[in-house]
Design an enzyme around this catalytic site. Structure first.
Site, mmCIF file in Angstrom:
data_model
loop_
_atom_site.group_PDB
_atom_site.id
_atom_site.type_symbol
_atom_site.label_atom_id
_atom_site.label_comp_id
_atom_site.label_asym_id
_atom_site.label_seq_id
_atom_site.Cartn_x
_atom_site.Cartn_y
_atom_site.Cartn_z
ATOM 1 N N SER A 18 0.824 -1.220 0.000
ATOM 2 C CA SER A 18 0.000 0.000 0.000
ATOM 3 C C SER A 18 0.856 1.268 0.000
ATOM 4 C CB SER A 18 -0.887 0.023 1.243
ATOM 5 O OG SER A 18 -1.610 -1.168 1.366
ATOM 6 N N GLY A 19 1.813 1.328 0.915
ATOM 7 C CA GLY A 19 2.607 2.544 1.065
ATOM 8 C C GLY A 19 3.632 2.710 -0.046
ATOM 9 N N GLU A 39 9.870 -5.772 -5.498
ATOM 10 C CA GLU A 39 8.849 -6.553 -4.782
ATOM 11 C C GLU A 39 9.233 -8.028 -4.853
ATOM 12 O OE1 GLU A 39 6.053 -6.134 -2.757
ATOM 13 O OE2 GLU A 39 6.322 -8.301 -2.749
ATOM 14 N N THR A 46 0.294 -6.727 1.392
ATOM 15 C CA THR A 46 -0.601 -7.402 2.341
ATOM 16 C C THR A 46 -2.060 -7.060 2.073
ATOM 17 O OG1 THR A 46 1.149 -7.317 3.995
ATOM 18 C CG2 THR A 46 -1.087 -7.701 4.803
ATOM 19 N N CYS A 47 -2.347 -5.789 1.920
ATOM 20 C CA CYS A 47 -3.744 -5.348 1.807
ATOM 21 C C CYS A 47 -4.453 -6.024 0.641
ATOM 22 C CB CYS A 47 -3.781 -3.828 1.651
ATOM 23 S SG CYS A 47 -5.431 -3.198 1.388
ATOM 24 N N CYS A 52 -6.743 -6.864 3.718
ATOM 25 C CA CYS A 52 -8.034 -6.176 3.639
ATOM 26 C C CYS A 52 -8.945 -6.694 2.533
ATOM 27 C CB CYS A 52 -7.842 -4.672 3.383
ATOM 28 S SG CYS A 52 -6.306 -3.961 3.981
ATOM 29 N N LYS A 55 -9.978 -10.505 2.601
ATOM 30 C CA LYS A 55 -10.755 -10.649 3.844
ATOM 31 C C LYS A 55 -12.158 -10.076 3.686
ATOM 32 C CE LYS A 55 -10.789 -7.373 6.725
ATOM 33 N NZ LYS A 55 -10.175 -6.345 7.579
ATOM 34 N N ALA A 119 14.950 -7.158 -2.236
ATOM 35 C CA ALA A 119 16.008 -6.144 -2.186
ATOM 36 C C ALA A 119 16.402 -5.921 -0.732
ATOM 37 C CB ALA A 119 15.503 -4.835 -2.783
ATOM 38 N N TYR A 182 -8.109 -8.058 16.157
ATOM 39 C CA TYR A 182 -9.163 -7.878 15.170
ATOM 40 C C TYR A 182 -9.098 -8.914 14.057
ATOM 41 C CZ TYR A 182 -6.542 -5.463 11.392
ATOM 42 O OH TYR A 182 -5.706 -5.149 10.357
ATOM 43 N N GLU A 186 -12.175 -11.281 13.187
ATOM 44 C CA GLU A 186 -12.786 -11.197 11.856
ATOM 45 C C GLU A 186 -12.876 -12.583 11.213
ATOM 46 O OE1 GLU A 186 -11.639 -6.653 10.460
ATOM 47 O OE2 GLU A 186 -10.310 -8.274 9.853
ATOM 48 N N ARG A 209 -8.674 -6.075 22.520
ATOM 49 C CA ARG A 209 -8.017 -5.206 23.502
ATOM 50 C C ARG A 209 -7.734 -3.835 22.876
ATOM 51 N NH1 ARG A 209 -2.551 -4.861 25.331
ATOM 52 N NH2 ARG A 209 -1.980 -6.320 23.685
ATOM 53 N N GLY A 266 -0.449 -12.013 16.154
ATOM 54 C CA GLY A 266 0.385 -10.829 16.021
ATOM 55 C C GLY A 266 1.214 -10.805 14.752
ATOM 56 N N ALA A 345 -12.466 0.569 10.906
ATOM 57 C CA ALA A 345 -13.541 -0.415 10.990
ATOM 58 C C ALA A 345 -12.955 -1.777 11.316
ATOM 59 C CB ALA A 345 -14.288 -0.492 9.667
ATOM 60 N N HIS A 442 -34.177 9.653 8.387
ATOM 61 C CA HIS A 442 -35.142 8.678 8.866
ATOM 62 C C HIS A 442 -35.758 7.887 7.718
ATOM 63 C CE1 HIS A 442 -37.988 7.058 11.726
ATOM 64 N NE2 HIS A 442 -38.958 7.318 10.870
ATOM 65 N N GLU A 447 -29.400 7.351 12.297
ATOM 66 C CA GLU A 447 -30.029 8.545 12.879
ATOM 67 C C GLU A 447 -29.880 8.584 14.396
ATOM 68 O OE1 GLU A 447 -34.439 8.820 12.779
ATOM 69 O OE2 GLU A 447 -34.414 6.784 11.984
HETATM 70 C C1 LIG Z 1 -5.616 -10.283 7.480
HETATM 71 C C2 LIG Z 1 -5.391 -8.795 7.438
HETATM 72 C C3 LIG Z 1 -6.464 -7.946 7.317
HETATM 73 C C4 LIG Z 1 -6.275 -6.572 7.256
HETATM 74 N N1 LIG Z 1 -7.368 -5.771 7.153
HETATM 75 C C5 LIG Z 1 -7.218 -4.434 7.082
HETATM 76 C C6 LIG Z 1 -8.341 -3.579 6.928
HETATM 77 O O1 LIG Z 1 -9.485 -4.034 6.889
HETATM 78 N N2 LIG Z 1 -8.131 -2.253 6.814
HETATM 79 C C7 LIG Z 1 -6.870 -1.710 6.851
HETATM 80 O O2 LIG Z 1 -6.735 -0.490 6.728
HETATM 81 N N3 LIG Z 1 -5.787 -2.491 7.015
HETATM 82 C C8 LIG Z 1 -5.935 -3.835 7.141
HETATM 83 N N4 LIG Z 1 -4.827 -4.641 7.274
HETATM 84 C C9 LIG Z 1 -3.511 -4.002 7.413
HETATM 85 C C10 LIG Z 1 -2.951 -3.594 6.072
HETATM 86 O O3 LIG Z 1 -2.952 -4.695 5.190
HETATM 87 C C11 LIG Z 1 -1.537 -3.056 6.248
HETATM 88 O O4 LIG Z 1 -1.559 -2.023 7.214
HETATM 89 C C12 LIG Z 1 -0.948 -2.497 4.948
HETATM 90 O O5 LIG Z 1 -0.936 -3.478 3.944
HETATM 91 C C13 LIG Z 1 0.456 -1.967 5.201
HETATM 92 O O6 LIG Z 1 1.028 -1.542 3.991
HETATM 93 P P1 LIG Z 1 2.607 -1.489 3.812
HETATM 94 O O7 LIG Z 1 2.838 -0.786 2.524
HETATM 95 O O8 LIG Z 1 3.241 -0.965 5.026
HETATM 96 O O9 LIG Z 1 3.073 -3.005 3.733
HETATM 97 P P2 LIG Z 1 2.559 -4.251 2.888
HETATM 98 O O10 LIG Z 1 1.249 -4.009 2.269
HETATM 99 O O11 LIG Z 1 2.714 -5.419 3.782
HETATM 100 O O12 LIG Z 1 3.613 -4.348 1.685
HETATM 101 C C14 LIG Z 1 4.943 -4.680 1.899
HETATM 102 C C15 LIG Z 1 5.462 -5.339 0.644
HETATM 103 O O13 LIG Z 1 6.872 -5.446 0.729
HETATM 104 C C16 LIG Z 1 7.275 -6.695 0.184
HETATM 105 N N5 LIG Z 1 8.598 -6.976 0.741
HETATM 106 C C17 LIG Z 1 8.923 -7.250 2.022
HETATM 107 N N6 LIG Z 1 10.266 -7.350 2.141
HETATM 108 C C18 LIG Z 1 10.799 -7.155 0.905
HETATM 109 C C19 LIG Z 1 12.120 -7.102 0.395
HETATM 110 N N7 LIG Z 1 13.168 -7.267 1.190
HETATM 111 N N8 LIG Z 1 12.295 -6.872 -0.930
HETATM 112 C C20 LIG Z 1 11.231 -6.692 -1.761
HETATM 113 N N9 LIG Z 1 9.956 -6.710 -1.315
HETATM 114 C C21 LIG Z 1 9.742 -6.910 0.002
HETATM 115 C C22 LIG Z 1 6.185 -7.642 0.626
HETATM 116 O O14 LIG Z 1 6.137 -8.797 -0.188
HETATM 117 C C23 LIG Z 1 4.948 -6.768 0.461
HETATM 118 O O15 LIG Z 1 4.394 -6.894 -0.831
HETATM 119 C C24 LIG Z 1 -4.971 -6.025 7.325
HETATM 120 C C25 LIG Z 1 -3.871 -6.876 7.444
HETATM 121 C C26 LIG Z 1 -4.069 -8.240 7.506
HETATM 122 C C27 LIG Z 1 -2.881 -9.152 7.641
#
Ligand SMILES: Cc1cc2nc3c(=O)[nH]c(=O)nc-3n(C[C@H](O)[C@H](O)[C@H](O)COP(=O)(O)OP(=O)(O)OC[C@H]3O[C@@H](n4cnc5c(N)ncnc54)[C@H](O)[C@@H]3O)c2cc1C
Length: 460
Positions: A18-19, A39, A46-47, A52, A55, A119, A182, A186, A209, A266, A345, A442, A447
């Site tokens: 995402s970031g 990547e 993850t998302c 997200c 899920k 990387a 969460y 979920e 918690r 965790g 949420a 309403h 409401e």
């Molecule tokens: C089951 C689950 C449900 C979730 N539900 C929600 C939700 O409903 N709403 C919400 O806002 N958030 C949710 N999240 C959290 C959300 O997914 C994360 O906060 C978000 O994806 C974080 O983004 P990021 O860019 O930090 O990392 P990530 O999305 O984890 O991306 C990191 C990327 O880096 C890659 N990577 C790692 N190390 C290396 C490397 N050395 N070289 C190259 N690539 C690498 C990984 O493969 C991955 O693709 C959920 C998470 C999980 C596990």
């Protein structure tokens, strides 16, 4: 700037989640920086791939059984044959493929060079790729996210995590979910809705918690009422392979057989073997990258955003940290990501939407007496149907003197949708009187948030 730099790139992003994707494509597409991204797994992170998105699609899938009952009560003639994982799974996988391709196209369209491999950081300005090659960059952005961790106990390898649950060959008949955060809650709702017998162990006294006590109490009650065998103050001691499945030994001295065990115990930041500490980047106790308010690490050319920094682990937060990073570094407008009053949420069943302080947190931190407004009722749709109705809770935590709504907590259908909008008001500093003078819509459940006239209790 590009022509003046001696580096291969202005920015090298590690991790296309995402970031990382947002930072890379905005820096390249909108500021003209020369950007590369690496990547090691799948684009979207993850998302999109194992969080997200899949899920939420499973939450949707799990809700239709209940809806079929309701539809019958509303006069629909529905023959229900149950849920088919075999029908759903390929569609889920196809959707994730589609989304991953969109992420890749967005990067390509912005002119970002993609490296489909791991990387690591070689030094302050050098990234080493898994194929042994190196790339230099004026700035390195670590956006490697996190991963689920299992506890260190005998037989833990027999269990799965949220990473694997989306890929199981068949849905388990009997599943044990370990953890009360969460993600665990979920998946308890999802799998229960899809027809698995769900048992959930949590070592603490109450799940979820950190969230408002009243809200999490209601969710726990409704999870149990929906058929989840939620057992608190219970943990796992060891797992053993058994002819009938996985034999689980728990802290209450019992042995129980399950077909599948899901650890939701965790997450840890992805910093192992990244070369960060060696390059001078400071890491925290759990391996998280320590950054300042602008996401800069102890090494000025290395920055970090998202889950790897373990600030607030949510997709929109990682995205905003990425945008703030681009503003600071490539637009020359220093910007700190704002971590205050983040609405969020929880897609439990019932769902929760929350923004601001819980009652318990406000008692500690508000610095003024409080008024607590609550209302709890059965939703009209299920009341009419006469089907088992999960109660809705609406709650406002109000500063008695400042009149500000310090916290808003909603449990019930579409609570996530509602809290996005209530979050605007709370972020703007709305008072209880601002809520009061807003006319109700309403007939809706929402409401009730503007019609709570008298405090349920006053504290302090
Ligand atoms: C089951 C689950 C449900 C979730 N539900 C929600 C939700 O409903 N709403 C919400 O806002 N958030 C949710 N999240 C959290 C959300 O997914 C994360 O906060 C978000 O994806 C974080 O983004 P990021 O860019 O930090 O990392 P990530 O999305 O984890 O991306 C990191 C990327 O880096 C890659 N990577 C790692 N190390 C290396 C490397 N050395 N070289 C190259 N690539 C690498 C990984 O493969 C991955 O693709 C959920 C998470 C999980 C596990």
């Amino acid at each position: 700037m590009s022509d003046e730099t001696p580096f291969d790139y202005d920015l090298f992003v590690i991790g296309a989640g995402s970031g990382g994707v947002r930072a890379a494509r905005v820096a390249a597409g909108e500021t003209g920086a020369r950007v590369a991204i690496a990547e090691e797994s799948r684009y979207g992170g993850t998302c999109v791939i194992r969080g997200c998105v899949p899920k939420k699609l499973m939450v949707f899938a799990s809700g239709y059984g209940r809806m079929a009952d309701e539809a019958r009560a509303y006069g629909w003639d529905i023959e229900e044959k149950g849920f088919s994982w075999d029908a759903f799974k390929p569609k889920l996988e196809a959707e994730l493929d589609r989304l991953e391709a969109i992420y890749q196209r967005l990067l390509d369209g912005s002119g970002v060079d993609k490296f489909n491999q791991r990387a690591t950081v070689a030094d302050a300005h050098t990234v080493r790729l898994a194929d042994g090659s190196t790339k230099t960059a004026k700035h390195i952005l670590v956006a490697t996210g996190g991963r689920p961790v299992k506890p260190d106990l005998p037989g833990a390898e027999l269990g799965i995590t949220s990473n694997e649950i989306f890929h199981v060959a068949e849905l388990p008949k009997r599943i044990l979910i370990i953890g009360g955060g969460y993600i665990g809650c979920e998946f308890a709702g999802i799998l229960n809705g899809l027809g698995s017998e769900v048992t959930q162990y949590y070592r603490g006294t109450q799940v979820l918690r950190g969230f408002d006590d009243e809200a999490r109490g209601l969710i726990a009650d409704e999870m149990r009422a929906a058929g989840i065998d939620l057992q608190v103050e219970t943990d796992v001691v060891k797992l053993e392979k058994d002819a009938d499945g996985i034999r689980v030994f728990d802290t209450r001295g019992r042995e129980t057989i399950f077909d599948q065990v899901l650890f939701a115990t965790g997450r840890a930041p992805n910093t192992d073997g990244m070369g960060l500490a060696e390059a001078g980047v400071e890491l925290g106790r759990n391996g998280e990258v320590i950054v300042d308010d602008f996401s800069q690490t102890a090494v000025p050319s290395i920055w970090a955003i998202g889950d790897v920094t373990d600030r607030v682990q949510l997709t929109p937060v990682a995205i905003r940290e990425g945008m703030a990073f681009v503003s600071t570094v490539f637009r020359g407008v220093p910007m700190k990501p704002d971590h205050e009053l983040i609405p969020t949420a929880i897609f439990t069943q019932p769902e929760m939407g929350t923004v601001g302080m819980s009652e318990e947190e406000a008692i500690q931190k508000a610095g003024e007496p409080l008024e607590i407004y609550t209302t709890s009722f059965k939703p009209m749709q299920q009341s009419f149907a006469g089907t088992a109705a999960q109660k809705i809770l609406m709650k406002l935590v109000v500063g008695k003197q400042s009149r500000k709504v310090l916290g808003c907590h909603i449990v019930g259908p579409s609570a996530g949708e509602m809290i996005q909008l209530a979050g605007i008001a709370v972020k703007m500093g709305a008072t209880k009187e601002d809520f009061d003078r807003t006319v109700a819509v309403h007939p809706t459940a929402a409401e009730e948030i503007v019609t709570m006239r008298n405090p349920t209790r006053t504290l302090g």
